[in-house]
Design a protein around this motif. Structure first.
Motif, short mmCIF file in Angstrom:
data_model
loop_
_atom_site.label_atom_id
_atom_site.label_comp_id
_atom_site.label_asym_id
_atom_site.label_seq_id
_atom_site.Cartn_x
_atom_site.Cartn_y
_atom_site.Cartn_z
N ASP A 131 0.82 -1.21 0.00
CA ASP A 131 0.00 0.00 0.00
C ASP A 131 0.85 1.26 0.00
O ASP A 131 0.44 2.30 -0.51
CB ASP A 131 -0.91 0.00 1.24
CG ASP A 131 -1.79 -1.22 1.31
OD1 ASP A 131 -2.78 -1.25 0.57
OD2 ASP A 131 -1.46 -2.14 2.08
N GLN A 145 5.69 13.50 -0.74
CA GLN A 145 4.86 12.87 -1.76
C GLN A 145 5.53 12.93 -3.12
O GLN A 145 6.34 13.82 -3.40
CB GLN A 145 3.50 13.56 -1.85
CG GLN A 145 2.60 13.35 -0.65
CD GLN A 145 1.28 14.07 -0.83
OE1 GLN A 145 1.02 15.10 -0.22
NE2 GLN A 145 0.44 13.53 -1.71
N SER A 187 4.52 12.06 -7.50
CA SER A 187 3.36 12.10 -8.39
C SER A 187 2.69 10.74 -8.52
O SER A 187 1.64 10.62 -9.15
CB SER A 187 3.78 12.60 -9.78
OG SER A 187 4.74 11.72 -10.35
N LYS A 190 0.82 7.49 -6.75
CA LYS A 190 0.05 7.16 -5.56
C LYS A 190 0.78 6.12 -4.72
O LYS A 190 1.25 5.11 -5.22
CB LYS A 190 -1.32 6.63 -5.95
CG LYS A 190 -2.23 6.31 -4.76
CD LYS A 190 -3.58 5.81 -5.21
CE LYS A 190 -4.46 5.49 -4.01
NZ LYS A 190 -5.80 4.97 -4.41
N GLY A 191 0.88 6.41 -3.41
CA GLY A 191 1.49 5.47 -2.49
C GLY A 191 3.00 5.45 -2.49
O GLY A 191 3.60 4.65 -1.76
N TYR A 223 6.55 7.47 -1.79
CA TYR A 223 7.03 8.61 -1.00
C TYR A 223 8.55 8.61 -0.93
O TYR A 223 9.19 7.56 -0.97
CB TYR A 223 6.48 8.54 0.43
CG TYR A 223 4.97 8.54 0.51
CD1 TYR A 223 4.27 9.72 0.66
CD2 TYR A 223 4.26 7.34 0.40
CE1 TYR A 223 2.87 9.72 0.72
CE2 TYR A 223 2.88 7.33 0.46
CZ TYR A 223 2.19 8.53 0.61
OH TYR A 223 0.82 8.52 0.65
N LEU A 265 -2.66 10.17 4.59
CA LEU A 265 -3.33 9.94 3.30
C LEU A 265 -4.02 8.58 3.26
O LEU A 265 -5.08 8.44 2.62
CB LEU A 265 -2.30 10.04 2.16
CG LEU A 265 -1.77 11.46 1.94
CD1 LEU A 265 -0.67 11.46 0.90
CD2 LEU A 265 -2.90 12.40 1.49
#
Length: 483
Positions: free
Chosen positions: A264, A447, A449, A451-452, A454, A481
């Motif tokens: 995730d 973050q 660009s 998702k998930g 980092y 998030l």
């Protein structure tokens, strides 16, 4: 130091899995924070030994245990996150030298940075009161102050008035502050050496901030060394992570994100250059472009020594400190750092030297010692600085070369080969200016660009140093998030 509370709303976001690339202090901090929140965590480390720049190895001769990177750890001892963990239960023991820092001068004396403000008043003479006025507000409120300066903006400060004072004191250049605050060359030299840890020109805005933070830390938490070397910090973090169910895979270099198991959250204790290489087309073109514009800072040229005896300092006071700054006057230090910013190396470079075996005899055979020294150089420099470093040591410790049993030289390229995050020998994760200090590597901070995915390395706020706060802050962002 008060523990950092875990937000109860995000402590157990869901049954999820997290992968962390890189087992440096920030990667391990991120892994621990995610595991504390109930996630299943796996860490993937390219090298055979976890720790990144916080590793201890036999780099010269058998039985001589050297720190590959960091050796003295004020920011680890004063880290809001690390001090919230029971690391002492996993073997981490701090050793404090009688004085945190010594700065020898050409007259055969040395000026000491004393832990006690009363001792500092005596040591710094006519500048003792001015030193105390500058440092004591931050040292006496270190817990809240450290929490504020090691958080990303726009976090609401816990001590807004103190943070405002810090902004006023720290925004000017080191040269300006030294001239305005101190009357003696001794105090100016001491402050200049602290500010030179910024790897900035000392006439550059913000360079004073590093001197204030490191000086306040010396009075608040000291400049300790871990018994057994920097690896003790890493070992304590990895041991604690294992009690939370976290697993670490060493000798596992991640070349593409597709190598990771489904998860995730993916935390990358990597600089922008490595992220671009492994994330590929998973990042938007605009974000990739912003990462390519990220600037790396100067590198270092480092030498590890196995010694037959303690360093024969002219100023015996230097034997009271685990850290010694070799740079002479404030003006000489400023000239050295200015040369680096111009792509040159000064004939008398500013040297940071650690001598841990004066206080931890476990790291060398009986009667023997180790030392560690480096100077700043242009990023990726190929110039051999060994003679310049040893000339500076001999300047303040005649006969030093006669004590050398063996030496191990690390050029910027050598450092990067042993830790890919040390791009061009940059130990700070990127160049420092106001923008790259607050919004590193981009305005998205941790973050990306994707998702998930980092970033949690020293290329994110608050930047370089063994404090784990880049990893902790990135983990908290991911948990919010997920919620």
């Amino acid at each position: 130091m008060r523990p950092i509370p875990i937000d109860r709303d995000i402590q157990h976001p869901r049954s999820g899995k997290a992968c962390v690339i890189g087992a440096g202090p920030n990667g391990l901090a991120a892994a621990i924070a995610l595991a504390q929140a109930g996630m299943e965590v796996e860490v993937f480390e390219a090298e055979t030994q976890p720790g990144g720049a916080a590793r201890t190895m036999e780099l010269t001769l058998p039985g001589f245990h050297h720190d590959f990177g960091s050796a003295v750890h004020p920011m680890a001892a004063g880290s809001p996150f690390f001090t919230s963990l029971p690391l002492q239960n996993y073997g981490l023991e701090w050793i404090h030298s009688p004085a945190p820092l010594a700065h020898p001068l050409d007259d055969g004396t040395a000026v000491l940075l004393e832990r006690s403000f009363d001792d500092a008043l005596t040591e710094l003479r006519e500048d003792g009161a001015a030193w105390r006025r500058m440092m004591e507000p931050f040292a006496s409120h270190w817990a809240g102050f450290a929490d504020d300066i090691l958080r990303p903006l726009p976090s609401w400060p816990r001590g807004p008035s103190l943070l405002a004072k810090f902004a006023i004191d720290a925004l000017p250049s080191a040269s300006h502050v030294a001239q305005r605050r101190f009357r003696s060359e001794r105090a100016r030299a001491l402050f200049g050496g602290l500010c030179a840890h910024s790897v900035m020109r000392l006439d550059q805005s913000l360079s004073a901030s590093f001197g204030i933070i490191l000086g306040a830390a010396a009075h608040a938490v000291g400049w300790p060394i871990p018994r057994g070397g920097a690896q003790a910090i890493t070992n304590a973090l990895t041991s604690y992570l294992s009690t939370l169910g976290g697993r670490i895979h060493t000798s596992t270099r991640i070349e593409r994100l597709e190598q990771l198991p489904p998860c995730d959250v993916t935390m990358c204790d990597l600089t922008p250059r490595q992220l671009l290489r492994i994330a590929g087309d998973g990042l938007t073109q605009s974000y990739q472009h912003r990462l390519t514009r990220y600037r790396y800072g100067p590198g270092v040229f480092k030498v590890d020594y196995a010694l037959s005896q303690a360093i024969p300092w002219k100023a015996a006071e230097c034997l009271r400190a685990a850290t010694v700054h070799l740079g002479g006057t404030m003006e000489e230090i400023a000239a050295s750092e200015a040369a680096v910013s111009e792509g040159r190396i000064h004939e008398r470079p500013f040297i940071i030297l650690a001598q841990p075996t004066l206080f931890d005899t476990s790291r060398a055979p009986d009667g023997r010692h180790i030392a560690w020294a480096y100077c700043h150089v242009p990023n990726g420099s190929t110039v051999n600085c060994l003679d310049a470093i040893e000339a500076q040591i001999e300047r303040f410790a005649p006969g030093f070369r006669d004590c050398v049993l063996a030496r191990r030289v690390f050029t910027p390229t050598d450092l990067e080969a042993m830790d890919a995050n040390l791009v061009g020998g940059d130990v700070g994760g990127g160049a420092v200016d106001l923008r790259q200090l607050l919004f590193r590597p981009t305005g998205l901070l941790y973050q990306t660009s994707a998702k998930g995915l980092y970033l949690c390395s020293s290329s994110t706020p608050p930047g370089g140093g063994v404090h784990g706060m880049c990893g902790y802050n990135a983990a908290q962002t991911a948990l919010r998030l997920l919620r």
